[in-house]
Design a protein around this motif. Sequence first.
Motif, PDB file in Angstrom:
ATOM      1  N   THR A  42       0.835  -1.204   0.000  1.00 19.03           N
ATOM      2  CA  THR A  42       0.000   0.000   0.000  1.00 19.03           C
ATOM      3  C   THR A  42       0.867   1.250   0.000  1.00 19.03           C
ATOM      4  O   THR A  42       0.528   2.245  -0.642  1.00 19.03           O
ATOM      5  CB  THR A  42      -0.959  -0.020   1.207  1.00 19.03           C
ATOM      6  OG1 THR A  42      -1.757  -1.210   1.126  1.00 19.03           O
ATOM      7  CG2 THR A  42      -1.865   1.186   1.215  1.00 19.03           C
ATOM      8  N   ILE A  46       0.585   4.415  -2.559  1.00 18.24           N
ATOM      9  CA  ILE A  46       0.557   5.814  -2.135  1.00 18.24           C
ATOM     10  C   ILE A  46       1.664   6.603  -2.838  1.00 18.24           C
ATOM     11  O   ILE A  46       1.443   7.725  -3.301  1.00 18.24           O
ATOM     12  CB  ILE A  46       0.673   5.917  -0.600  1.00 18.24           C
ATOM     13  CG1 ILE A  46      -0.594   5.372   0.050  1.00 18.24           C
ATOM     14  CG2 ILE A  46       0.930   7.359  -0.167  1.00 18.24           C
ATOM     15  CD1 ILE A  46      -0.478   5.164   1.548  1.00 18.24           C
ATOM     16  N   TYR A  72      -6.598  10.375  -2.428  1.00 18.06           N
ATOM     17  CA  TYR A  72      -6.896   8.991  -2.047  1.00 18.06           C
ATOM     18  C   TYR A  72      -7.305   8.930  -0.584  1.00 18.06           C
ATOM     19  O   TYR A  72      -6.949   9.783   0.216  1.00 18.06           O
ATOM     20  CB  TYR A  72      -5.695   8.067  -2.286  1.00 18.06           C
ATOM     21  CG  TYR A  72      -4.502   8.396  -1.415  1.00 18.06           C
ATOM     22  CD1 TYR A  72      -4.341   7.792  -0.178  1.00 18.06           C
ATOM     23  CD2 TYR A  72      -3.550   9.318  -1.821  1.00 18.06           C
ATOM     24  CE1 TYR A  72      -3.264   8.103   0.635  1.00 18.06           C
ATOM     25  CE2 TYR A  72      -2.468   9.634  -1.023  1.00 18.06           C
ATOM     26  CZ  TYR A  72      -2.336   9.022   0.206  1.00 18.06           C
ATOM     27  OH  TYR A  72      -1.270   9.337   1.011  1.00 18.06           O
ATOM     28  N   LEU A  74      -7.737   5.562   2.338  1.00 20.73           N
ATOM     29  CA  LEU A  74      -7.567   4.131   2.559  1.00 20.73           C
ATOM     30  C   LEU A  74      -8.357   3.707   3.791  1.00 20.73           C
ATOM     31  O   LEU A  74      -8.295   4.369   4.825  1.00 20.73           O
ATOM     32  CB  LEU A  74      -6.082   3.800   2.767  1.00 20.73           C
ATOM     33  CG  LEU A  74      -5.144   4.228   1.649  1.00 20.73           C
ATOM     34  CD1 LEU A  74      -3.696   4.040   2.068  1.00 20.73           C
ATOM     35  CD2 LEU A  74      -5.433   3.440   0.389  1.00 20.73           C
ATOM     36  N   ASP A  78      -9.783  -1.348   1.581  1.00 22.26           N
ATOM     37  CA  ASP A  78     -10.481  -0.609   0.535  1.00 22.26           C
ATOM     38  C   ASP A  78      -9.730   0.678   0.233  1.00 22.26           C
ATOM     39  O   ASP A  78      -9.154   1.296   1.128  1.00 22.26           O
ATOM     40  CB  ASP A  78     -11.914  -0.269   0.960  1.00 22.26           C
ATOM     41  CG  ASP A  78     -12.799  -1.493   1.025  1.00 22.26           C
ATOM     42  OD1 ASP A  78     -12.596  -2.411   0.204  1.00 22.26           O
ATOM     43  OD2 ASP A  78     -13.687  -1.536   1.880  1.00 22.26           O
ATOM     44  N   THR A  79      -9.766   1.083  -1.012  1.00 22.74           N
ATOM     45  CA  THR A  79      -9.082   2.295  -1.446  1.00 22.74           C
ATOM     46  C   THR A  79     -10.041   3.155  -2.240  1.00 22.74           C
ATOM     47  O   THR A  79     -10.728   2.659  -3.130  1.00 22.74           O
ATOM     48  CB  THR A  79      -7.860   1.944  -2.328  1.00 22.74           C
ATOM     49  OG1 THR A  79      -6.999   1.080  -1.583  1.00 22.74           O
ATOM     50  CG2 THR A  79      -7.101   3.182  -2.743  1.00 22.74           C
TER      51      THR A  79
END
Length: 132
Positions: A42, A46, A72, A74, A78-79
């Motif tokens: 992750t 990013i 974004y 997080l 889930d994103t």
Amino acid sequence: MDFVTSVIYSILINGNQMGVIKPTQALRQGDPLSPYLFVICTEGLIALIQNACLKRTIKGIKMGSMLEPLSYLLFADDTLLLGEATVEEALSFMEIVRQYEEWSGQKVYVQKYSIVFSPNVQQTNKDAITNM
């Protein structure tokens, strides 16, 4: 990959060993290392998004009196990717996701994702982005 490939499984049938299985991809279910690897991956996602923001290929969205746009969010696994409803920005997000999938080995579950537009977005933009 050493953590993944260092494990060997044996199958016993009626008490006799019938073969050896050596995994080459993915972790065992419930492996305590799995959440940490997810966080590391992750961080890569990013970094890709932040790099695109620096290059201005993704503008994100501004809400209220925020100084910096938001690109974004997080939540657990889930994103949310946030940006302007333009074909160019959608292409940038698609490239980021493609690159992330290639680097991490994780795949976007296409049946689970969705696109939400502001009511101010023209229908032609919605159709063009959705069709991509």
